[in-house]
Write an enzyme that holds these catalytic residues in place. Structure first.
Site, short mmCIF file in Angstrom:
data_model
loop_
_atom_site.label_atom_id
_atom_site.label_comp_id
_atom_site.label_asym_id
_atom_site.label_seq_id
_atom_site.Cartn_x
_atom_site.Cartn_y
_atom_site.Cartn_z
N LYS A 1 -124.15 48.32 44.47
CA LYS A 1 -124.91 48.30 45.72
C LYS A 1 -126.07 47.31 45.60
CE LYS A 1 -125.59 52.20 47.95
NZ LYS A 1 -125.96 53.60 48.25
N ARG B 1 -136.68 59.19 44.70
CA ARG B 1 -136.27 60.04 45.83
C ARG B 1 -137.20 61.24 45.92
NH1 ARG B 1 -131.70 60.53 49.09
NH2 ARG B 1 -130.72 58.74 48.08
N ARG C 1 -116.88 58.16 52.66
CA ARG C 1 -117.93 58.02 51.66
C ARG C 1 -118.61 59.37 51.46
NH1 ARG C 1 -123.94 57.33 53.02
NH2 ARG C 1 -124.93 56.94 51.03
N THR D 1 -125.19 50.62 56.69
CA THR D 1 -126.49 51.07 57.20
C THR D 1 -126.84 50.58 58.59
OG1 THR D 1 -127.28 50.91 54.90
CG2 THR D 1 -128.85 51.62 56.56
#
Length: 341
Positions: free
Chosen positions: A216, A69, A32, A274
């Site tokens: 996602k 972000r 990834r 995660t």
């Protein structure tokens, strides 16, 4: 060959042929690339290096998506410390983040956030509470859970927070996707998908390619529109970090089970990601709970289990891959024996 495969995140600072070979030998079958932290040249370079090691390794790149972000830290600083009780200004803009003022990529945040809202940085590693609206672009926050903040980390918010509108595909995404497609990327995972329309926008960009498109699942809107999203995408990726910052953390396992059950009915693959081996960021051995988490994902039929920080920056990346591969193998042996009875 097991049904569930190991995927590992590779940072550009670690992207070398020997490193990729070591992970591949330990059982890694997928790579990834986190496009939020790399430029197009790095994407091309990483993909080229992976292909040099093996044509059989699948490559996934996730997009930045409609994500809040923080900005980069200045002067080569790797991280800043935010201690509990510390007061910090959160500002919309592109300036460099410091320990006194955190800049984020969304303007006019003071018009959406309000005092009492809780904000989460870096997949919830750091928590803030808004104390005061300073202006249209700034809010004053108190740190309620401290930690070290690096460059360009995610920002999410509690369920009672109204989020600023963001485009489904950023300009940075378009440039990075173009670079990835040039070099034959296998999979794109679109971040912070909110609706099937977000997937449609990516479909237009990927038109004429064989690249598989994953959505996602990591925000509240995705949970509300999950069936439509699953039908529009080629598969789903359960991104438990940001998801656990946007909903009550005790709901995350049930959401993972819901996603996997839905995809099984639709005949679509699932990636789970995660903190699967989070303790191995600094320890050569996993916890019993972590290997149980691997078995949980394997037994539910995940196509891939994705290591993130464990291999991107952890101290024991090769060991993490080996632990995951071995646990998957033992779990599938048991599942196969149950089917034979």
């Amino acid at each position: 060959m097991t049904h569930t495969q190991v995927m590992a995140t590779i940072a550009d600072t670690r992207a070398t042929v020997p490193f990729i070979k070591a992970l591949h030998s330990a059982g890694m079958m997928g790579i990834r690339i986190n496009s939020a932290h790399v430029e197009p040249e790095s994407i091309r370079s990483i993909i080229s290096l992976v292909r040099e090691v093996s044509q059989d390794i699948k490559i996934l790149m996730d997009t930045k998506g409609p994500e809040m972000r923080t900005t980069a830290l200045g002067n080569g600083v790797e991280s800043v410390s935010l201690s509990e009780g510390h007061t910090v200004l959160l500002t919309g803009g592109s300036a460099e983040t410091t320990e006194h003022e955190i800049f984020v990529n969304v303007r006019r945040i003071g018009e959406f956030f309000k005092p009492g809202n809780r904000l989460f940085l870096d997949d919830g590693e750091i928590s803030l509470i808004i104390k005061e609206i300073v202006g249209g672009d700034s809010v004053m926050c108190e740190v309620v859970k401290g930690g070290s903040l690096g460059s360009r980390k995610s920002l999410s918010a509690s369920e009672d927070t109204v989020l600023p509108p963001l485009p489904a595909v950023s300009e940075k995404d378009k440039v990075n996707i173009a670079a990835a497609l040039e070099t034959g990327i296998d999979m794109i995972a679109h971040s912070f998908v909110r609706s099937a329309e977000d997937i449609s926008e990516l479909r237009d960009i990927l038109a004429g390619t064989d690249t598989r498109l994953y959505a996602k699942i990591e925000c509240r809107e995705a949970l509300e529109n999950m069936k439509e999203i699953a039908e529009a995408a080629d598969g789903l990726l359960v991104a438990r970090g940001d998801l656990g910052a946007q909903i009550a953390i005790e709901r995350v396992p049930a959401v993972q089970m819901r996603v996997m059950s839905m995809c099984k009915k639709l005949g679509k693959p699932v990636i789970v990601a995660t903190q699967i081996l989070h303790s191995m960021m600094t320890s050569p051995q996993p916890t019993r709970a972590e290997v149980s988490d691997i078995a949980f994902g394997t037994s539910l039929g995940a196509e891939w289990l994705l290591l993130t920080g464990e291999t991107a920056k952890g101290d024991f990346p090769e060991e993490c891959v080996r632990v995951m591969a071995d646990t998957i193998c033992e779990t599938e042996k048991y599942l196969d024996s149950c089917r034979e009875k």
